[in-house]
Design a protein around this motif. Structure first.
Motif, PDB file in Angstrom:
ATOM      1  N   SER A  28      26.901  37.735  29.754  1.00 46.69           N
ATOM      2  CA  SER A  28      28.166  37.826  30.474  1.00 46.69           C
ATOM      3  C   SER A  28      28.183  36.839  31.632  1.00 46.69           C
ATOM      4  O   SER A  28      27.138  36.468  32.163  1.00 46.69           O
ATOM      5  N   THR A  57      30.336  38.981  21.194  1.00 47.28           N
ATOM      6  CA  THR A  57      30.904  39.784  22.280  1.00 47.28           C
ATOM      7  C   THR A  57      32.068  39.019  22.894  1.00 47.28           C
ATOM      8  O   THR A  57      31.946  37.846  23.222  1.00 47.28           O
ATOM      9  N   GLU A  59      34.848  39.047  25.978  1.00 45.15           N
ATOM     10  CA  GLU A  59      35.091  39.617  27.298  1.00 45.15           C
ATOM     11  C   GLU A  59      36.333  38.995  27.928  1.00 45.15           C
ATOM     12  O   GLU A  59      36.665  37.853  27.647  1.00 45.15           O
ATOM     13  N   TYR A  61      38.012  38.637  31.887  1.00 38.77           N
ATOM     14  CA  TYR A  61      37.848  38.799  33.324  1.00 38.77           C
ATOM     15  C   TYR A  61      39.178  38.505  33.994  1.00 38.77           C
ATOM     16  O   TYR A  61      39.972  37.713  33.502  1.00 38.77           O
ATOM     17  N   LEU A  71      35.348  42.238  35.423  1.00 42.15           N
ATOM     18  CA  LEU A  71      35.307  42.462  33.980  1.00 42.15           C
ATOM     19  C   LEU A  71      36.294  43.566  33.631  1.00 42.15           C
ATOM     20  O   LEU A  71      36.188  44.689  34.122  1.00 42.15           O
ATOM     21  N   GLN A  74      35.748  44.458  27.193  1.00 40.32           N
ATOM     22  CA  GLN A  74      34.531  44.010  26.517  1.00 40.32           C
ATOM     23  C   GLN A  74      34.507  44.626  25.122  1.00 40.32           C
ATOM     24  O   GLN A  74      34.566  45.841  24.976  1.00 40.32           O
TER      25      GLN A  74
END
Length: 83
Positions: A28, A57, A59, A61, A71, A74
């Protein structure tokens, strides 16, 4: 039937409407550090990486008013190779 409002009130009293905050995982952007962004507050930044056992993965933000990244989403999915 006269106990229905009381039962409903007790059942709803135990509900928690807030989810725990998401934790960054290895890979991350904010894992183990604080990242400041040059983008204006409210900007959404996407990050994609290969995580544990080859899972992809995804994500999202959001840039906070102080410039740090928060964050907000996810998701993990298998990573398939297409030939």
């Amino acid at each position: 039937m006269r106990y229905t409002p009381i039962i409903m009130a007790i059942a709803l009293a135990g509900c928690n409407t807030t989810a725990p905050p998401l934790e960054p995982v290895p890979g991350s952007l904010t894992y183990g550090r604080v990242v400041r962004s040059p983008y204006p507050p409210g900007t959404v930044i996407n990050n994609t990486f290969l995580g544990k056992w080859g899972y992809r993965t995804f994500e999202k933000y959001v840039v906070q008013p102080d410039g740090t990244l928060k964050l907000t989403s996810q998701q993990t999915a298998p990573d398939f190779l297409v030939f």
